[in-house]
Design a protein around this motif. Structure first.
Motif, PDB file in Angstrom:
ATOM      1  N   PHE A  46       0.827  -1.224   0.000  1.00  0.00           N
ATOM      2  CA  PHE A  46       0.000   0.000   0.000  1.00  0.00           C
ATOM      3  C   PHE A  46       0.858   1.271   0.000  1.00  0.00           C
ATOM      4  CE2 PHE A  46      -2.141  -3.231   2.788  1.00  0.00           C
ATOM      5  CZ  PHE A  46      -3.099  -3.639   1.874  1.00  0.00           C
ATOM      6  N   ALA A  47       2.011   1.205  -0.665  1.00  0.00           N
ATOM      7  CA  ALA A  47       2.995   2.288  -0.524  1.00  0.00           C
ATOM      8  C   ALA A  47       2.456   3.638  -1.008  1.00  0.00           C
ATOM      9  CB  ALA A  47       4.262   1.924  -1.279  1.00  0.00           C
ATOM     10  N   ASP A  48       1.574   3.642  -2.021  1.00  0.00           N
ATOM     11  CA  ASP A  48       1.140   4.958  -2.528  1.00  0.00           C
ATOM     12  C   ASP A  48      -0.193   5.418  -1.923  1.00  0.00           C
ATOM     13  OD1 ASP A  48      -0.634   3.357  -3.879  1.00  0.00           O
ATOM     14  OD2 ASP A  48      -0.101   4.060  -5.899  1.00  0.00           O
ATOM     15  N   GLY A  49      -0.657   4.722  -0.891  1.00  0.00           N
ATOM     16  CA  GLY A  49      -1.841   5.212  -0.185  1.00  0.00           C
ATOM     17  C   GLY A  49      -1.444   6.314   0.785  1.00  0.00           C
ATOM     18  N   LEU A  50      -2.418   7.070   1.221  1.00  0.00           N
ATOM     19  CA  LEU A  50      -2.182   8.049   2.295  1.00  0.00           C
ATOM     20  C   LEU A  50      -3.156   7.735   3.417  1.00  0.00           C
ATOM     21  CD1 LEU A  50      -1.761  11.582   0.624  1.00  0.00           C
ATOM     22  CD2 LEU A  50      -0.016  10.266   1.845  1.00  0.00           C
ATOM     23  N   VAL A  51      -2.641   7.687   4.638  1.00  0.00           N
ATOM     24  CA  VAL A  51      -3.464   7.192   5.732  1.00  0.00           C
ATOM     25  C   VAL A  51      -2.904   7.718   7.056  1.00  0.00           C
ATOM     26  CG1 VAL A  51      -2.097   5.059   6.071  1.00  0.00           C
ATOM     27  CG2 VAL A  51      -4.563   5.008   6.496  1.00  0.00           C
ATOM     28  N   ASN A  52      -3.720   7.715   8.087  1.00  0.00           N
ATOM     29  CA  ASN A  52      -3.196   8.064   9.413  1.00  0.00           C
ATOM     30  C   ASN A  52      -3.616   7.008  10.444  1.00  0.00           C
ATOM     31  OD1 ASN A  52      -3.616   9.474  12.242  1.00  0.00           O
ATOM     32  ND2 ASN A  52      -1.981  10.550  11.167  1.00  0.00           N
ATOM     33  N   GLY A  53      -2.657   6.509  11.183  1.00  0.00           N
ATOM     34  CA  GLY A  53      -2.910   5.429  12.144  1.00  0.00           C
ATOM     35  C   GLY A  53      -3.797   5.879  13.289  1.00  0.00           C
ATOM     36  N   CYS A  54      -3.564   7.077  13.787  1.00  0.00           N
ATOM     37  CA  CYS A  54      -4.340   7.568  14.927  1.00  0.00           C
ATOM     38  C   CYS A  54      -5.789   7.839  14.496  1.00  0.00           C
ATOM     39  CB  CYS A  54      -3.688   8.834  15.472  1.00  0.00           C
ATOM     40  SG  CYS A  54      -4.565   9.528  16.866  1.00  0.00           S
ATOM     41  N   TYR A  55      -5.953   8.376  13.300  1.00  0.00           N
ATOM     42  CA  TYR A  55      -7.318   8.628  12.819  1.00  0.00           C
ATOM     43  C   TYR A  55      -8.107   7.314  12.809  1.00  0.00           C
ATOM     44  CZ  TYR A  55     -11.292   9.851  10.001  1.00  0.00           C
ATOM     45  OH  TYR A  55     -12.585  10.030   9.584  1.00  0.00           O
ATOM     46  N   ASN A  56      -7.456   6.256  12.326  1.00  0.00           N
ATOM     47  CA  ASN A  56      -8.146   4.968  12.245  1.00  0.00           C
ATOM     48  C   ASN A  56      -8.375   4.324  13.606  1.00  0.00           C
ATOM     49  OD1 ASN A  56      -8.726   3.769   9.379  1.00  0.00           O
ATOM     50  ND2 ASN A  56      -6.894   5.057   9.183  1.00  0.00           N
ATOM     51  N   ALA A  57      -7.507   4.653  14.564  1.00  0.00           N
ATOM     52  CA  ALA A  57      -7.641   4.045  15.893  1.00  0.00           C
ATOM     53  C   ALA A  57      -8.563   4.851  16.797  1.00  0.00           C
ATOM     54  CB  ALA A  57      -6.265   3.916  16.541  1.00  0.00           C
ATOM     55  N   VAL A  58      -8.727   6.118  16.504  1.00  0.00           N
ATOM     56  CA  VAL A  58      -9.468   6.969  17.439  1.00  0.00           C
ATOM     57  C   VAL A  58     -10.553   7.799  16.740  1.00  0.00           C
ATOM     58  CG1 VAL A  58      -9.266   8.751  19.228  1.00  0.00           C
ATOM     59  CG2 VAL A  58      -7.367   7.155  18.868  1.00  0.00           C
ATOM     60  N   ASP A  59     -10.129   8.750  15.936  1.00  0.00           N
ATOM     61  CA  ASP A  59     -11.067   9.768  15.421  1.00  0.00           C
ATOM     62  C   ASP A  59     -12.233   9.170  14.640  1.00  0.00           C
ATOM     63  OD1 ASP A  59      -8.306  10.808  15.777  1.00  0.00           O
ATOM     64  OD2 ASP A  59      -9.271  12.736  15.376  1.00  0.00           O
ATOM     65  N   ARG A  60     -11.932   8.154  13.852  1.00  0.00           N
ATOM     66  CA  ARG A  60     -13.019   7.649  12.995  1.00  0.00           C
ATOM     67  C   ARG A  60     -14.160   7.047  13.817  1.00  0.00           C
ATOM     68  NH1 ARG A  60     -11.919   2.085   9.775  1.00  0.00           N
ATOM     69  NH2 ARG A  60     -10.628   0.983  11.278  1.00  0.00           N
ATOM     70  N   HIS A  61     -13.836   6.536  14.984  1.00  0.00           N
ATOM     71  CA  HIS A  61     -14.901   5.964  15.819  1.00  0.00           C
ATOM     72  C   HIS A  61     -15.758   7.077  16.421  1.00  0.00           C
ATOM     73  CE1 HIS A  61     -12.844   2.288  15.122  1.00  0.00           C
ATOM     74  NE2 HIS A  61     -11.795   2.609  15.857  1.00  0.00           N
ATOM     75  N   VAL A  62     -15.116   8.183  16.758  1.00  0.00           N
ATOM     76  CA  VAL A  62     -15.865   9.324  17.291  1.00  0.00           C
ATOM     77  C   VAL A  62     -16.781   9.860  16.186  1.00  0.00           C
ATOM     78  CG1 VAL A  62     -15.680  11.621  18.327  1.00  0.00           C
ATOM     79  CG2 VAL A  62     -13.960   9.864  18.864  1.00  0.00           C
ATOM     80  N   GLU A  63     -16.216  10.002  14.987  1.00  0.00           N
ATOM     81  CA  GLU A  63     -17.022  10.517  13.865  1.00  0.00           C
ATOM     82  C   GLU A  63     -18.173   9.585  13.528  1.00  0.00           C
ATOM     83  OE1 GLU A  63     -14.346  11.506  10.645  1.00  0.00           O
ATOM     84  OE2 GLU A  63     -13.202  12.842  11.975  1.00  0.00           O
ATOM     85  N   ALA A  64     -17.975   8.301  13.785  1.00  0.00           N
ATOM     86  CA  ALA A  64     -19.041   7.336  13.473  1.00  0.00           C
ATOM     87  C   ALA A  64     -20.079   7.265  14.592  1.00  0.00           C
ATOM     88  CB  ALA A  64     -18.428   5.956  13.242  1.00  0.00           C
ATOM     89  N   GLY A  65     -19.952   8.149  15.583  1.00  0.00           N
ATOM     90  CA  GLY A  65     -20.970   8.216  16.641  1.00  0.00           C
ATOM     91  C   GLY A  65     -20.686   7.330  17.834  1.00  0.00           C
ATOM     92  N   ARG A  66     -19.436   6.824  17.930  1.00  0.00           N
ATOM     93  CA  ARG A  66     -19.128   5.930  19.040  1.00  0.00           C
ATOM     94  C   ARG A  66     -18.247   6.599  20.087  1.00  0.00           C
ATOM     95  NH1 ARG A  66     -18.249   0.972  16.059  1.00  0.00           N
ATOM     96  NH2 ARG A  66     -16.889   0.394  17.783  1.00  0.00           N
ATOM     97  N   GLY A  67     -18.294   7.934  20.119  1.00  0.00           N
ATOM     98  CA  GLY A  67     -17.419   8.679  21.030  1.00  0.00           C
ATOM     99  C   GLY A  67     -17.604   8.325  22.489  1.00  0.00           C
TER     100      GLY A  67
END
Ligand code: COA
Ligand code: AMP
Length: 630
Positions: A46-67
């Protein structure tokens, strides 16, 4: 889908398999393809993807309503405290800490050493680094200042995040003096240290370098997630190799997100919202993958446990934590279960708790002996799954895919190869051997996502250590066999690594330290069988001619030397003074033979031995300290 279909699909078409798994991750830019072949048997995912580990571990769950869902449960019998952090609270705290790092000039690609005990702030520190693309390197608290210094010099951190102290039963581990000592020893100096003051011990801060953890966050804006390339290192984790210099295993960001997320359902059989507990330490790979990243990426609740299997306060602690926090899947090392069993063989403590929430126990980190597995499954009345992996891989090489198809357990085997791992047993010439035959365990390249692409600053060492022995394969360093049903059996290491209480240690590193003792002319360290810890290190030392000091004195100096230079974690308690070491005619020390004598196992007299009589001498010497008495 059945395991067989999944496994075959992963090998037949890795591209499709892993691109599908990657859909469970939130990308800033989706990768155009999964596997990137960099030539010379080097690969990236996945070398040419752009991603953030913390976003996937934390922020996305808050945004999905699981804060409001608990992200971290902190349970510390050693300090008598408990607390819970929701995903929303975790997001606020991590963004604030990341903001403090940014304010200190730390940014993408900078290294940050984390030297912390088992407190939620340790996870916050890891996630804060991931948030801004800084590369963390967590150092286990049981290492001495010298080991920390070696890591400081190797990864050259801009910042160090540490706590004032750790707490072991009966004693405080003074982290700050250890840290100061390490910085003094190291050639490289960090620009800033953020110190978490624990109430149990307030550390003195060095003006101009050290900042209080919380004060450093005052008045600074919280930091946003910085997207990084898929092959950007998420962290460096040092592990033992053959020599004293530890290997800096590099973990690529995207691969680890994709693979870890896949494992949570398919191996550990938990759904988002379930409580998952790995009783390990953030200083080890189990802590990185299964206390911090994987459960959070997958939206589980993770337990940060600051305590021991026994003595904090009793052998029922594990069962209390499982019952109190509704743990679904529990992961620990066999040693921990052996420690509980030794203290409470009848399982009296277990009867005090309702463990109906628990669905399975997962064991890894060392060989799981059949006795321990049987005892634990009788006691807990849930399946006990052994699984085999390493710091280098970051997740299971062989396990039981209980979440997609629970395969029959064969005690003594960690079950079968996981997707993407084409595991082969090879003879010395690199040819696959027949089922049931012993050989070196190797994995056909490429390894799946999340595994190490290289060693930090040491590409040649990476190639030499893992890729050269069997061209086209990754050499695991373990020996074993596969049976007719494809079940794997892990028998022993093929190198000088030993496993003490699930901790990976290098006998070579210990020999290097013993050799610095002024009276030691020659030495060997071997791993002998230990009923509790699996293995324990034993040093054999030959003294320089003319030295006639009491052997007891020299023995305790050797023990102290290893404790001071490597750390208490080495659990080095035994050094034996001998006249000479058994060697081959070409001068190679016969360490394996010494282990067999100590453990009272049958052995074949090595054909190349220099002087067979020496083995009787060694046996007698070993008997004086309680070994070789079968
Ligand atoms: N910080 C500082 N020192 C530490 C430490 C830490 N985080 N962790 C362990 N140590 C020290 C211990 O206090 C001990 O010191 P001592 O020699 O003064 O007694 C020494 O390092 C050896 O520790 P350990 O091998 O863990 O032995 P132990 O006797 O303290 O405990 C067990 C035995 C079985 C209870 C313990 O080893 C255990 O819980 N093992 C589980 C292993 C595990 O989780 N491994 C991770 C891989 S999955
Ligand atoms: P570490 O890198 O510290 O996780 O140690 C990895 C090594 O521990 C492996 O290479 C094995 O030697 C050993 N190990 C880990 N898990 C198992 C297991 N389930 N069975 C046997 N050995 C194991």
């Amino acid at each position: 889908m059945t395991y067989k279909k999944i496994y075959q699909a992963s090998l037949a078409d890795p591209e499709t398999f892993w691109m599908q798994a990657a859909e469970a991750i939130d990308w800033d830019r989706k990768p155009s393809q999964a596997l990137f072949d960099r030539g010379e048997h080097l690969y990236e995912w996945f070398a040419d993807g752009l991603v953030n580990g913390c976003y996937n571990a934390v922020d996305r769950h808050v945004e999905a309503g699981r804060g409001a869902q608990p992200a971290i449960i902190y349970d510390s019998p050693i300090t008598n405290s408990k607390s819970t952090l929701t995903y929303a609270e975790l997001q606020t705290r991590v963004a604030s800490l990341a903001g403090a790092l940014v304010a200190q000039g730390v940014g993408k690609g900078d290294r940050v050493i984390i030297y912390m005990p088992m407190v939620p702030e340790a996870l916050e520190a890891m996630l804060a680094c991931a948030r801004i693309g800084a590369i963390h390197s967590v150092v286990f608290g049981g290492f001495a200042a010298n080991e920390l210094a070696v890591r400081i010099d190797d990864c050259q951190p801009k910042a160090i995040l540490a706590a004032s102290c750790g707490i072991e039963p009966g004693r405080i581990i003074h982290y700050k003096p250890l840290l100061d000592g390490a910085i003094e020893l190291a050639e490289h100096s960090p620009e800033v240290c953020l110190i978490l003051q624990r109430p149990e011990e307030l550390a003195e801060l060095t003006p101009g370098r050290d900042l209080d953890w919380h004060e450093a966050q005052e008045g600074v804006p919280p930091a946003d997630c910085v997207p990084v390339e898929g092959n950007h290192p998420a962290y460096i984790l040092y592990t033992s190799g053959t020599t004293g210099a530890p290997k800096g295993v590099v973990r690529p960001t995207a691969g680890h997100l994709v693979a870890l997320n896949w494992t949570m359902k398919n191996i550990y059989n938990v759904d988002p919202g379930d409580v998952f507990w790995a009783a390990s330490d953030v200083g080890w790979v189990v802590g990185h993958s299964y206390i911090c990243y994987a459960p959070l990426i997958h939206g589980n609740t993770t337990v940060v446990f600051e305590g021991k299997p026994v003595g904090t306060p009793d052998a029922g602690t594990f069962w209390r934590v499982i019952s109190e926090h509704n743990v679904r899947s529990f992961f620990t090392a066999p040693t921990a279960i052996r420690a509980v069993r030794r203290e409470d063989p009848k399982g009296v403590e277990r009867q005090k708790y309702d463990l109906s929430c628990l669905r399975a126990l997962y064991l890894a980190g060392e060989r799981a002996d059949p006795d321990t597995i049987e005892w634990a499954s009788d006691l807990l009345e849930v399946p006990v799954y052994d699984h085999w992996w390493q710091t280098e891989t970051g997740w299971t090489i062989a396990g039981n895919p209980a979440g997609c198809e629970a395969l029959p357990v064969k005690i003594g085997s960690p079950t079968v190869a996981m997707p993407g791992y084409d595991v082969q047993i090879l003879d010395e010439a690199g040819h696959p051997v027949a089922p049931g035959e012993l050989g070196a365990i190797a994995v056909k390249l490429p390894l799946p996502p999340g595994t190490l692409p290289t060693l930090w600053n040491a590409r040649d060492r990476f190639v030499k250590s893992y890729l050269n022995a069997f061209p086209g394969y990754y050499e695991t360093g373990d020996a074993g066999m596969v049976d007719e049903d494809g079940y794997l059996y892990i028998m022993a290491r093929t190198d000088d690594v030993i496993n003490v209480a699930g901790h990976r240690l290098s006998t070579g590193a210990m020999e290097e330290v013993l050799a610095t003792h002024p009276d030691v002319a020659e030495c060997a360290v071997v791993g002998v069988t230990d009923q509790l810890k699996g293995q324990s290190p034993l040093g054999l030392v030959c003294l320089t001619t003319g030295v006639n000091r009491p052997h007891d004195e020299i023995r305790s100096e050797c023990v102290k030397l290893i404790r001071d230079k490597i750390g208490p974690v080495a659990a080095f308690k035994n050094a034996l003074v001998v006249e000479r070491l058994p060697k081959t005619r070409s001068g190679k020390i016969l360490r394996g033979t010494v282990v067999k004598i100590a453990d009272c196992e049958d052995f074949k007299m090595p054909a190349t031995i220099d002087d067979p009589a020496i083995l009787d001498e060694i046996k007698e010497a070993l008997q004086t300290i309680g070994y070789a008495k079968g």
